[in-house]
Design a protein around this motif. Sequence first.
Motif, PDB file in Angstrom:
ATOM      1  N   VAL A  94      52.537  25.163  26.842  1.00 55.99           N
ATOM      2  CA  VAL A  94      51.419  25.390  27.761  1.00 55.99           C
ATOM      3  C   VAL A  94      51.856  26.436  28.774  1.00 55.99           C
ATOM      4  CG1 VAL A  94      49.913  24.390  29.546  1.00 55.99           C
ATOM      5  CG2 VAL A  94      50.498  23.052  27.490  1.00 55.99           C
ATOM      6  N   VAL A  95      51.059  27.494  28.879  1.00 58.45           N
ATOM      7  CA  VAL A  95      51.265  28.524  29.895  1.00 58.45           C
ATOM      8  C   VAL A  95      50.064  28.458  30.820  1.00 58.45           C
ATOM      9  CG1 VAL A  95      51.559  30.987  30.366  1.00 58.45           C
ATOM     10  CG2 VAL A  95      52.557  29.980  28.289  1.00 58.45           C
ATOM     11  N   ALA A  96      50.292  28.054  32.057  1.00 58.51           N
ATOM     12  CA  ALA A  96      49.215  27.937  33.045  1.00 58.51           C
ATOM     13  C   ALA A  96      49.250  29.169  33.936  1.00 58.51           C
ATOM     14  CB  ALA A  96      49.382  26.661  33.865  1.00 58.51           C
ATOM     15  N   VAL A  97      48.080  29.781  34.138  1.00 60.20           N
ATOM     16  CA  VAL A  97      48.000  31.047  34.854  1.00 60.20           C
ATOM     17  C   VAL A  97      47.104  30.894  36.080  1.00 60.20           C
ATOM     18  CG1 VAL A  97      47.450  33.499  34.654  1.00 60.20           C
ATOM     19  CG2 VAL A  97      48.225  32.226  32.626  1.00 60.20           C
ATOM     20  N   GLY A  98      47.648  31.219  37.245  1.00 62.39           N
ATOM     21  CA  GLY A  98      46.856  31.166  38.471  1.00 62.39           C
ATOM     22  C   GLY A  98      47.642  30.551  39.613  1.00 62.39           C
ATOM     23  N   GLY A  99      46.912  30.032  40.583  1.00 59.57           N
ATOM     24  CA  GLY A  99      47.510  29.483  41.790  1.00 59.57           C
ATOM     25  C   GLY A  99      47.872  28.010  41.664  1.00 59.57           C
ATOM     26  N   HIS A 115      55.044  26.395  31.316  1.00 56.73           N
ATOM     27  CA  HIS A 115      55.339  27.556  32.148  1.00 56.73           C
ATOM     28  C   HIS A 115      54.152  27.752  33.082  1.00 56.73           C
ATOM     29  CE1 HIS A 115      58.554  28.782  29.358  1.00 56.73           C
ATOM     30  NE2 HIS A 115      57.735  28.322  28.433  1.00 56.73           N
ATOM     31  N   ALA A 116      54.409  28.065  34.327  1.00 60.02           N
ATOM     32  CA  ALA A 116      53.348  28.396  35.285  1.00 60.02           C
ATOM     33  C   ALA A 116      53.626  29.799  35.804  1.00 60.02           C
ATOM     34  CB  ALA A 116      53.312  27.401  36.434  1.00 60.02           C
ATOM     35  N   VAL A 117      52.638  30.671  35.696  1.00 60.33           N
ATOM     36  CA  VAL A 117      52.775  32.048  36.171  1.00 60.33           C
ATOM     37  C   VAL A 117      51.597  32.376  37.077  1.00 60.33           C
ATOM     38  CG1 VAL A 117      54.123  32.808  34.175  1.00 60.33           C
ATOM     39  CG2 VAL A 117      51.635  33.011  34.125  1.00 60.33           C
ATOM     40  N   ASP A 118      51.792  33.379  37.922  1.00 60.87           N
ATOM     41  CA  ASP A 118      50.788  33.702  38.934  1.00 60.87           C
ATOM     42  C   ASP A 118      49.581  34.459  38.410  1.00 60.87           C
ATOM     43  OD1 ASP A 118      52.247  32.470  40.956  1.00 60.87           O
ATOM     44  OD2 ASP A 118      53.354  34.307  41.426  1.00 60.87           O
ATOM     45  N   ASP A 119      49.773  35.307  37.389  1.00 61.87           N
ATOM     46  CA  ASP A 119      48.654  36.149  36.971  1.00 61.87           C
ATOM     47  C   ASP A 119      48.775  36.547  35.508  1.00 61.87           C
ATOM     48  OD1 ASP A 119      50.576  38.238  36.910  1.00 61.87           O
ATOM     49  OD2 ASP A 119      50.102  38.805  38.976  1.00 61.87           O
ATOM     50  N   ALA A 121      49.268  39.459  34.112  1.00 65.31           N
ATOM     51  CA  ALA A 121      50.394  40.349  33.800  1.00 65.31           C
ATOM     52  C   ALA A 121      51.672  39.550  33.566  1.00 65.31           C
ATOM     53  CB  ALA A 121      50.592  41.369  34.920  1.00 65.31           C
ATOM     54  N   ALA A 122      51.899  38.549  34.382  1.00 68.01           N
ATOM     55  CA  ALA A 122      53.086  37.699  34.204  1.00 68.01           C
ATOM     56  C   ALA A 122      52.993  36.910  32.904  1.00 68.01           C
ATOM     57  CB  ALA A 122      53.250  36.769  35.401  1.00 68.01           C
ATOM     58  N   ALA A 123      51.787  36.479  32.540  1.00 66.16           N
ATOM     59  CA  ALA A 123      51.607  35.755  31.282  1.00 66.16           C
ATOM     60  C   ALA A 123      51.920  36.659  30.099  1.00 66.16           C
ATOM     61  CB  ALA A 123      50.182  35.210  31.184  1.00 66.16           C
ATOM     62  N   VAL A 124      51.468  37.912  30.155  1.00 69.83           N
ATOM     63  CA  VAL A 124      51.750  38.859  29.074  1.00 69.83           C
ATOM     64  C   VAL A 124      53.259  39.033  28.917  1.00 69.83           C
ATOM     65  CG1 VAL A 124      51.539  41.283  28.356  1.00 69.83           C
ATOM     66  CG2 VAL A 124      49.531  40.056  29.238  1.00 69.83           C
ATOM     67  N   SER A 125      53.963  39.223  30.016  1.00 72.71           N
ATOM     68  CA  SER A 125      55.420  39.390  29.972  1.00 72.71           C
ATOM     69  C   SER A 125      56.103  38.167  29.378  1.00 72.71           C
ATOM     70  CB  SER A 125      55.972  39.659  31.364  1.00 72.71           C
ATOM     71  OG  SER A 125      55.514  40.890  31.845  1.00 72.71           O
ATOM     72  N   LEU A 126      55.688  36.995  29.810  1.00 74.95           N
ATOM     73  CA  LEU A 126      56.274  35.758  29.302  1.00 74.95           C
ATOM     74  C   LEU A 126      56.028  35.612  27.801  1.00 74.95           C
ATOM     75  CD1 LEU A 126      57.570  32.925  29.834  1.00 74.95           C
ATOM     76  CD2 LEU A 126      55.233  32.100  30.151  1.00 74.95           C
ATOM     77  N   LEU A 127      54.796  35.836  27.387  1.00 75.42           N
ATOM     78  CA  LEU A 127      54.438  35.651  25.981  1.00 75.42           C
ATOM     79  C   LEU A 127      55.175  36.614  25.065  1.00 75.42           C
ATOM     80  CD1 LEU A 127      50.625  35.030  26.437  1.00 75.42           C
ATOM     81  CD2 LEU A 127      52.330  33.343  25.715  1.00 75.42           C
ATOM     82  N   ALA A 128      55.512  37.791  25.565  1.00 76.18           N
ATOM     83  CA  ALA A 128      56.222  38.778  24.745  1.00 76.18           C
ATOM     84  C   ALA A 128      57.525  38.210  24.194  1.00 76.18           C
ATOM     85  CB  ALA A 128      56.483  40.044  25.552  1.00 76.18           C
ATOM     86  N   GLY A 144      37.593  35.148  36.485  1.00 78.92           N
ATOM     87  CA  GLY A 144      38.294  35.693  37.638  1.00 78.92           C
ATOM     88  C   GLY A 144      39.805  35.717  37.496  1.00 78.92           C
ATOM     89  N   ILE A 145      40.351  34.986  36.556  1.00 81.63           N
ATOM     90  CA  ILE A 145      41.797  34.959  36.331  1.00 81.63           C
ATOM     91  C   ILE A 145      42.218  36.124  35.439  1.00 81.63           C
ATOM     92  CG2 ILE A 145      43.715  33.564  35.415  1.00 81.63           C
ATOM     93  CD1 ILE A 145      42.470  32.575  38.069  1.00 81.63           C
ATOM     94  N   GLY A 146      41.303  36.635  34.648  1.00 71.84           N
ATOM     95  CA  GLY A 146      41.567  37.837  33.853  1.00 71.84           C
ATOM     96  C   GLY A 146      42.352  37.632  32.575  1.00 71.84           C
ATOM     97  N   LEU A 147      42.160  36.495  31.935  1.00 70.75           N
ATOM     98  CA  LEU A 147      42.909  36.261  30.703  1.00 70.75           C
ATOM     99  C   LEU A 147      42.437  37.133  29.544  1.00 70.75           C
ATOM    100  CD1 LEU A 147      43.717  32.450  30.633  1.00 70.75           C
ATOM    101  CD2 LEU A 147      45.001  34.357  31.587  1.00 70.75           C
ATOM    102  N   ASP A 148      41.322  37.826  29.713  1.00 66.07           N
ATOM    103  CA  ASP A 148      40.933  38.803  28.708  1.00 66.07           C
ATOM    104  C   ASP A 148      42.029  39.857  28.558  1.00 66.07           C
ATOM    105  OD1 ASP A 148      40.150  39.488  31.372  1.00 66.07           O
ATOM    106  OD2 ASP A 148      38.807  41.037  30.619  1.00 66.07           O
ATOM    107  N   ARG A 149      42.730  40.145  29.639  1.00 63.05           N
ATOM    108  CA  ARG A 149      43.836  41.113  29.576  1.00 63.05           C
ATOM    109  C   ARG A 149      44.996  40.565  28.744  1.00 63.05           C
ATOM    110  NH1 ARG A 149      42.379  41.382  35.157  1.00 63.05           N
ATOM    111  NH2 ARG A 149      44.292  40.325  35.738  1.00 63.05           N
ATOM    112  N   VAL A 150      45.188  39.268  28.768  1.00 63.09           N
ATOM    113  CA  VAL A 150      46.230  38.653  27.937  1.00 63.09           C
ATOM    114  C   VAL A 150      45.852  38.779  26.462  1.00 63.09           C
ATOM    115  CG1 VAL A 150      47.400  36.487  27.337  1.00 63.09           C
ATOM    116  CG2 VAL A 150      46.961  37.058  29.755  1.00 63.09           C
ATOM    117  N   ALA A 151      44.606  38.418  26.140  1.00 66.96           N
ATOM    118  CA  ALA A 151      44.155  38.518  24.766  1.00 66.96           C
ATOM    119  C   ALA A 151      44.232  39.962  24.269  1.00 66.96           C
ATOM    120  CB  ALA A 151      42.738  37.968  24.635  1.00 66.96           C
ATOM    121  N   ASP A 152      43.796  40.898  25.105  1.00 67.44           N
ATOM    122  CA  ASP A 152      43.842  42.312  24.715  1.00 67.44           C
ATOM    123  C   ASP A 152      45.274  42.779  24.502  1.00 67.44           C
ATOM    124  OD1 ASP A 152      41.088  42.406  24.858  1.00 67.44           O
ATOM    125  OD2 ASP A 152      41.039  43.490  26.789  1.00 67.44           O
TER     126      ASP A 152
END
Length: 159
Positions: A94-99, A115-119, A121-128, A144-152
């Motif tokens: 589980v990767v939780a993204v946000g505050g 894993h808990a990450v702030d945003d 971009a951090a999720a993308v780095s972790l998942l790599a 508002g969290i922008g996980l579309d950027r993770v999927a992309d």
Amino acid sequence: ALALGVKAEHVAPCAAKLTPAPRRGEVHVLPSGITLVDDSYNASPVAVTRLLELLAETEGRRVAVLGEMLELGRDSLALHREVGLIAGRAADVVVAVGGPPAAALADAATGAETHAVDDAAAAVSLLAGLLRKGDVVLVKGSRGIGLDRVADALREGER
């Protein structure tokens, strides 16, 4: 369709051609052998729970990338904890993204690697460094969290 009087034999061929709206349950099989379920359009506790239930039934290592669910009011922390409990049973990672609510979700996801990450971009780095062939990755969170950027990023990293 049935309620409108359409015969069942006419519904099935049409239903087979249905596709999800963008970022609402889109399934992408990536060249690396990772399956991505992009449901990054929005999230609520009920919607996340339903997708986690489906994720739990999949083969392979199950990775849930869950963004904070916004606009839940004073019950936000409790609702994130409830979803975290379900995520811990449904996913291997589980990767939780946000505050703070996302952190509460991760804390409650006992039974899974968390894993808990702030945003995003951090999720993308972790998942790599985390993902591997055969993984099924669910990406779901409030817009508002922008996980579309993770999927992309996952899709673009495969091209």
